[in-house]
Structure formats: C-alpha cells, structure tokens
Design an enzyme around this catalytic site. Structure first.
Site, short mmCIF file in Angstrom:
data_model
loop_
_atom_site.label_atom_id
_atom_site.label_comp_id
_atom_site.label_asym_id
_atom_site.label_seq_id
_atom_site.Cartn_x
_atom_site.Cartn_y
_atom_site.Cartn_z
N ASP A 39 103.19 35.12 106.16
CA ASP A 39 103.90 35.88 105.15
C ASP A 39 104.25 34.98 103.97
O ASP A 39 104.69 33.84 104.16
CB ASP A 39 105.18 36.42 105.81
CG ASP A 39 105.86 37.50 105.00
OD1 ASP A 39 105.22 38.50 104.69
OD2 ASP A 39 107.06 37.34 104.67
N GLU A 60 99.09 35.45 103.29
CA GLU A 60 99.37 36.40 102.21
C GLU A 60 99.47 35.58 100.93
O GLU A 60 100.40 34.79 100.76
CB GLU A 60 100.69 37.13 102.47
CG GLU A 60 101.00 38.13 101.37
CD GLU A 60 102.46 38.58 101.32
OE1 GLU A 60 102.72 39.62 100.74
OE2 GLU A 60 103.34 37.85 101.82
C1 NOJ Z 1 105.42 40.38 102.53
C2 NOJ Z 1 105.40 41.42 103.59
O1 NOJ Z 1 104.10 41.93 103.70
C3 NOJ Z 1 106.43 42.45 103.20
O2 NOJ Z 1 106.36 43.60 104.00
C4 NOJ Z 1 107.78 41.81 103.27
O3 NOJ Z 1 108.76 42.72 102.79
C5 NOJ Z 1 107.84 40.54 102.43
N1 NOJ Z 1 106.69 39.71 102.57
C6 NOJ Z 1 109.02 39.72 102.84
O4 NOJ Z 1 108.83 39.18 104.11
#
Ligand code: NOJ
Ligand code: CA
Length: 551
Positions: free
Chosen positions: A213, A270
């Site tokens: 993440d 991500e």
């Molecule tokens: C990215 C995640 O995909 C999302 O769902 C989340 O709210 C944020 N990061 C914070 O962790």
C-alpha cells in the site's frame, strides 16, 4: 508452510492472471453481513480447480488484519493476526492451503505507510514525548501561530490537512489519509526491523507475496519540507506528503532482497503516480525493486483507441530490461470500468465496451489484475445517503459479490454491510455460469486461451500500424505462433482489408473469437469488419479456411 501446486513456476506473477478480493464483500460465511476468510475458501471453486472455474492463478487479498475499520482495514492495529470479523489465523491457513491445492497463489496487503491510531505502537507513541515509540511516527511542533508545521494535505479531500494536533503532548502528527491513520517514520530503524519481521511472519506461513500500500510515498523527507504540489491526477493538484525518493527506493530494494531469500515470491506496489518515468523507476534496475508496479493508467484513459495505444506504447518503451508490465481496469478505490464506460443514453454500450476492454486486458503483454465482480460485469452499486460508510466515496465499487438471484445474492443470509445492487437479480455468477456468451463466459474463454497460447503467455508485443484511427491493434508473437487483437473503440463500424492486415501481421489470420456473441463472420469478402466497440482475436493459422467465419 503451505506452498502452491502450479505449473507456472517462479515467473507465475508474469504469466498468471491475478484477481483482487476485497474480503468484506466477497462471501459472508456466518450471516453477520460481512465477508470473511472462510467465505473466500468456500468460493475458491469459482476461481480455479473446477472445469467451469474462471481459471485465475493468484489472488490479492485486501487487508483482513485487526482494525478499527476507519478505512476498512487499511488502518491496521496488528499486522500479524486476523480481525475476528474476518476469522482467525487458522482460517487464513486453511484458505492458503485450499488455494495452493488449486494452484492459486495468495498475496496479502502490506500497509507500511501508516498504522491505525489504535495500534499499540501509536498508543505508546502518543503517551509522552519521551516514549521510546515516539519517534516511530512523524511528529512536529506547531508553527509560532499554532498552525500545522506545513501545508501538506490528506489524500482524502474530506479530511483536509495531513496534520492533527495531539493536545496532550502539544505536537502535530502526520496522517496522509484519515486522522485515524498516523504515518510511520521510516527513518527509525525500529520501524524497519518491525516490518522485516512482519514480512517474514507471512512469508514463513507460505504467502506468495505482497501488495504494498502507498509504495510510492512510504518514506517522507526527513526535513518535512520541499514539496511542491504536483499534478498527479490530471487536473488535480496533489498536496499529499511527498517521498524521500532515494531512501524509499533503498527500502524497496531491501525488501526485494528479503523476498529473494524465499522461493517464488513477488511484490507488487501501489505506485499511484502518473508520470511514467517516475513510475517505472519503482522497478529499479529491472529486477531489484518491485516485481510489478500497479499501472493505473487505464483507469484514467478516456474511451479512445489512441489513449490505450499510447499507454501501452509508453510502458513498452520505458520499462527497464527484465521488467514486466501489468494492467488493470478496476480496483476498490475507483469506479468500476463498466460504470466508467457507461453512456447515459445507451446502457448496453458499457457492456460492449467492458467486453472489448476484457479482451485487451487479457491479451496484452503484461500481468492482468481483475477486480472481483468484473468477470460478471458488475457495475457500481447505488448507495443511498444513509448507507454511505466510506470517507472517500468508494462504497459503490465495493458492493457485495453477486453470486445468485436470491435476496442476499448468495453473499449473505444476513444484512449486508453495503447494499446489494438491484441488478444482482440478473447480473450474477449463477445466471452466467453455463452461458458461453455471458461476460463470465467471455472471461473464462479469454483466460483459457491466454493460458494455452505461447504468444499470449509470454510472447512479444508489436503494435499494428496503419489501422483506421479508431482501431487499436497489436500482435503478440512467440516462436511457435502469433496472435493479433483488433479493437474498435469507435462508434462506427470499421473495415480492415484482409490483405493489408495480413501484410502487416506477416501471417494468414484465423478467427479465434469476437467480443460480439452473435458474430458469425465478416460481412464483406476480403475484409475484417468490426462493429462499434467490438474486439477480435485472430491467430496465425487458425481454423481451416472453409470454416473460418471471417472469410
Ligand atoms: C490505498 C488503498 O488502496 C486505499 O484503499 C486506502 O484507503 C489507502 N491506500 C490508505 O491505506
Ligand atoms: Ca461474516
């Protein structure tokens, strides 16, 4: 430790088709209206292992760890356990074992940018300024007038500033997301060691890797300065806390080394950056940082052949040697593709477009990531105002999986945590399972074809030049065969002369499949005709001429 049974080997993450499960919304097993791990285990047949399974090779599970659920699990209170709402560690082991038996790899979500404000580390850190855990988070004094240390904003517009004052200790703490998600201080060696243990905890259990993440921002500049807002999403200024890039890349390299101590594991990050040069830097020199960086470019691409062609050309050009692309159409943070493609006056069009996009996703050179429900054409669910639960408007793309036409859609016997979409009565797995023309039938055929075709499995990518401007076409070629995709993004039929196309392809094209279920053949001799929003798959050789429906 459970290990997978699969013929794909160490490069499974390049050749396989991966599928994201949002655990709250996939399958509830105990009637509390919230999806859980035993529910996922019970539904694995849908994914692989049976003749009529979808045929995917790996799942990414969004967080299932103990959490106060301020961000539905992306606020973690314990990285090495399972939230009782989702089950137990034993349930996790069972899920992992059953998935592995079917050849399904499992990757879990690692959330290193922030913890929950209820994590014991943060409870300690905020207890006093001299607590040993204080430095595990990002603290700063107020400015002279009492205001926050700088102008950084949360990623969520509704949250506003990225700083919250802790009244008791008189300092602000940083939160890139909600105020219940304090950012960790990655300059502190204790944080690094704690996360290495977390990685090993899951790797030793047998997980096949991680989705990281906020991989693009985890390490903040030590100075807490130096950020000029950038236009990350076109038209929207990104005022989020920035990254110390050299230190961030060093961190990712260290995790890659740790993973490389194990066999056949992978990490996908991500990387929510739209500058392609920055984006590809997360692959490192090719094989020393992330195995894959999530490519969100399709999520922002307008419905135009040129837009998709350019996205693919960019990454084919920029990725370092040894690096592998990936593509995705939907996830839990964005409207579903089929809803993005919807035209108010013509709902059928969205379905046609989603079918074309599926053909593209599953035939490009790059790992496809599917989002649960995409395979049946689930749209964003309507959420009445009193049922809104997410701080950032993401409920519609998180509505429960639609298994059948029953009241709870086969998802739950209780009251679902988000409303089940009304369309579940017609759009569901049960209704599509034995219909080859359905969306599920199309996904299943495409996945099976991809798996069996050396060209799609790992072959090269070559765009086809000289096609009509609404048409995106490419060839995937391996030594033993070639496959071409022709995609008409326009709203008028397109005619591609067969001799010209075959000149460009270098082979005689045999029809494999069309995204139009009724398609029987070309409407005029000597040309491939594509209806609006139709995609065709053609292979080298193909069927004998007499049976070729495109002749
Ligand atoms: C990215 C995640 O995909 C999302 O769902 C989340 O709210 C944020 N990061 C914070 O962790
Ligand atoms: Ca449940």
């Amino acid at each position: 430790m459970s290990r997978p049974r699969s013929g794909l080997g160490a490069d499974w993450w390049r050749h396989g088709v991966l599928y994201q499960i949002y655990p709250r919304s996939f399958q509830d097993s105990n009637g509390d209206g919230i999806g859980d791990l035993p529910g996922i285990t019970a539904r694995l047949d849908h994914l692989n292992g049976k003749a009529d399974s979808l045929g995917i090779d790996g799942i990414w599970l969004s967080p299932f760890y103990p959490s106060p659920m301020a961000d539905f699990g992306y606020d973690v209170a314990d990285y090495c356990d399972v939230d009782p709402r989702f089950g137990t560690l034993t349930d996790f082991d069972e899920l992992l074992g059953s998935a592995h038996e079917r050849g399904i790899r499992v990757i879990v979500d690692l959330v290193p940018n922030h913890t929950s404000d209820q994590h014991p580390w943060f409870l300690e850190a905020r207890a006093s300024r001299d607590n040993p855990k204080r430095d595990w988070y990002v603290w700063a004094d107020p400015r002279a007038d009492g205001s926050p240390p700088n102008g950084w904003r949360s990623a969520f517009p509704r949250v506003g500033r990225a700083w919250t004052l802790d009244q008791r200790t008189g300092q602000y703490y940083l939160h890139s997301f909600t105020r219940e998600q304090p950012d960790l201080n990655w300059w502190n060696p204790g944080v690094r060691m704690a996360f290495e243990e977390i990685l090993r905890f899951w790797l030793d259990r047998g997980v096949d890797g991680f989705r990281i993440d906020v991989a693009h921002r985890t390490v903040k500049p030590r100075s807490l300065r130096g950020h000029r807002p950038i236009e990350n999403i076109p038209g929207v200024l990104d005022r989020m806390p920035p990254a110390d890039e050299p230190e961030l890349h060093a961190l990712l390299r260290s995790w890659r080394q740790l993973l490389d101590e194990y066999d056949e594991r992978m990490v996908v990050g991500e990387v929510f950056l739209f500058d392609p040069v920055k984006f590809v830097s997360f692959y490192g020199a090719g094989e020393d940082e992330l195995h894959l960086a999530f490519n969100f470019a399709f999520l922002r691409a307008p419905w135009a052949a040129e837009a998709f062609r350019n996205v693919v050309a960019t990454f084919e050009r920029l990725l370092p040697q040894g690096a592998w692309p990936d593509y995705t159409l939907s996830n839990h943070d964005n409207p579903r593709a089929i809803s993005r493609y919807a035209l108010a006056d013509d709902p059928e069009r969205a379905r046609r477009r989603a079918r074309l996009a599926a053909l593209m996703l599953l035939t490009l050179r790059g790992t496809p990531f599917l989002y649960y429900g995409e395979e049946i054409g689930m749209t964003d669910g309507p959420i009445p105002p009193e049922r809104v639960v997410d701080v950032a408007g993401r409920d519609p793309e998180r509505t429960p999986m639609q298994w059948d036409a029953s009241r709870g859609a086969g998802f739950t016997t209780g009251d679902p945590w988000l409303p089940i979409s009304r369309e579940a009565r017609t759009v569901n797995v049960e209704a599509q399972r034995s219909d080859p023309d359905s969306m599920l039938g199309l996904y299943r055929r495409l996945i099976a074809y991809r798996r069996a075709s050396p060209a799609l499995f790992g072959g090269g990518y070559r765009p086809i030049a000289g096609l009509p401007s609404d048409c995106f076409g490419y060839v995937r070629e391996a030594e033993t065969g070639a496959v071409a995709a022709l995609l008409n993004f326009g709203d008028r039929p397109v005619r591609v002369r067969r001799d010209r196309l075959e000149g460009a392809l270098g082979f005689r094209g045999g029809f494999v499949l069309s995204t139009d279920p009724g398609r029987g053949g070309p409407s005029s001799a000597g040309s491939f005709e594509l209806e609006p929003d139709e995609g065709l798959l053609i292979e080298n050789g193909g069927q004998p001429e007499a049976e070729d429906p495109l002749r």
